[in-house]
Design an enzyme around this catalytic site. Structure first.
Site, short mmCIF file in Angstrom:
data_model
loop_
_atom_site.label_atom_id
_atom_site.label_comp_id
_atom_site.label_asym_id
_atom_site.label_seq_id
_atom_site.Cartn_x
_atom_site.Cartn_y
_atom_site.Cartn_z
N LEU A 165 26.95 50.12 34.92
CA LEU A 165 26.97 50.89 36.37
C LEU A 165 27.48 50.05 37.51
O LEU A 165 26.79 48.99 37.62
CB LEU A 165 25.33 51.36 36.49
CG LEU A 165 25.09 51.72 37.72
CD1 LEU A 165 25.78 53.11 38.04
CD2 LEU A 165 23.48 52.27 37.85
N ILE A 166 28.25 50.45 38.26
CA ILE A 166 28.75 49.84 39.27
C ILE A 166 28.64 50.69 40.39
O ILE A 166 29.12 51.84 40.70
CB ILE A 166 30.34 49.39 39.26
CG1 ILE A 166 30.71 49.02 37.62
CG2 ILE A 166 30.88 48.84 40.39
CD1 ILE A 166 32.27 48.70 37.58
N TYR A 223 25.71 40.11 58.55
CA TYR A 223 26.08 40.21 57.17
C TYR A 223 25.96 39.39 56.30
O TYR A 223 25.35 39.28 55.12
CB TYR A 223 27.75 40.56 57.49
CG TYR A 223 28.22 40.39 55.83
CD1 TYR A 223 28.34 41.55 54.83
CD2 TYR A 223 29.02 39.36 55.42
CE1 TYR A 223 28.69 41.51 53.79
CE2 TYR A 223 29.62 39.33 54.22
CZ TYR A 223 29.37 40.34 53.47
OH TYR A 223 29.98 40.18 52.17
N SER A 274 35.77 51.80 46.68
CA SER A 274 37.10 51.07 47.23
C SER A 274 36.68 49.52 46.80
O SER A 274 35.62 48.99 46.07
CB SER A 274 36.62 51.28 48.76
OG SER A 274 35.40 50.83 49.15
#
Length: 283
Positions: free
Chosen positions: A6-7, A145, A12
């Site tokens: 599962l990704i 981030y 993108s």
């Protein structure tokens, strides 16, 4: 042997190419994408390449989306979904900061909890976090981030120690500067801020991501290797030629003085003003 991965964030960038690459290697790939429009685009690319994917809407911040996967057994979970909110820590709005952590930290952890429990019950599985070199060090204008990726580093480290006795492995991928468009989006995110331009400390019209960037292939190859088990390293920095620089930056904080160079612009801030967006590494 049937193997399922599962990704998240497969619509993108790294996630998209990794999903397609694993499908070509006979994995059953559940490709989670944030928005429905990405489902058609990914199916179209899979058809062009002659591979099959199970593409599903999976916004990691949506509890209903996460719940749909709580009963799914997978051999590997790749927590790849993420966003980047750029800007100085003096300027970034509260809503942008909160969203940074909701997408990059809280959502992935909530998804991981359900899937990890099923791996524990089987006493088998692997959880891979797409972290970043920004999870090891921090640069100007990417503090939010970087903070979210530092959090992922702590979470992955703790989780790996906790799940060891249940034969569930944990690993991180730590990309540096790569040309996916992600870094440029980080430095454009200020355009969504509800503030007037004159209210910010820095002129974001003139600032760009301050690194030349590499082609994504090393990250794809390394991630596939980690998922398949041919690479057994816990931490996987790419590009490998940047590892020495990364370690130097991590060590430098032990000797840095809080008073040094006050009144002078930090070199990386100047680089951000001088760099053109999307600059590739010199051939």
């Amino acid at each position: 042997m049937n193997r399922t991965v599962l990704i998240t964030g497969a619509g993108s960038g790294f996630g998209r190419e990794i999903a397609l690459r694993l499908a070509a290697r006979q994995w059953t790939v559940i490709a989670g994408v944030q928005i429905p429009a990405q489902i058609f685009a990914l199916h179209t690319e899979a058809e062009r390449r002659g591979v099959r994917l199970q593409v599903e809407k999976l916004d990691v911040t949506c509890a209903a989306d996460r719940d749909r996967f709580s009963e799914v057994d997978v051999d590997v979970l790749l927590n790849n979904a993420g966003i980047g909110e750029g800007g100085s820590m003096v300027d970034i709005p509260e809503a942008a900061l909160r969203r940074q952590f909701e997408v990059n930290v809280t959502g992935p952890v909530m998804l991981t909890q359900a899937i990890a429990r099923r791996m524990v019950a089987r006493r088998a599985g692997k959880i891979v976090f797409m972290s970043s070199c920004a999870g090891l060090t921090s640069d100007p204008f990417t503090g939010a981030y970087s903070a979210s990726k530092h959090a992922i580093e702590a979470i992955a480290d703790a989780l790996g120690k906790e799940l060891q006795e249940f034969s569930v492995a944990v690993a991180t991928i730590n990309p540096g500067p790569f040309l996916t468009g992600f870094n440029e989006r980080i430095f454009d995110s200020w355009k969504n801020w509800p503030v007037e331009r004159g209210d910010t400390l820095f002129d974001y019209d003139r600032i760009a991501y301050p690194y030349k960037q590499f082609d994504i292939e090393p990250v794809v190859e390394t991630t596939v290797g980690v998922i398949e088990g041919t690479i057994d390293s816990y931490r996987n920095v790419e590009p490998k030629q940047n590892i020495a620089m990364q370690r130097q930056q991590m060590d430098a904080v032990w000797t840095r003085k809080s008073s040094e160079n006050l009144g002078r612009r930090f070199a990386m801030v100047q680089t951000a003003y001088d760099m053109q967006p999307g600059t590739p590494v010199d051939e």
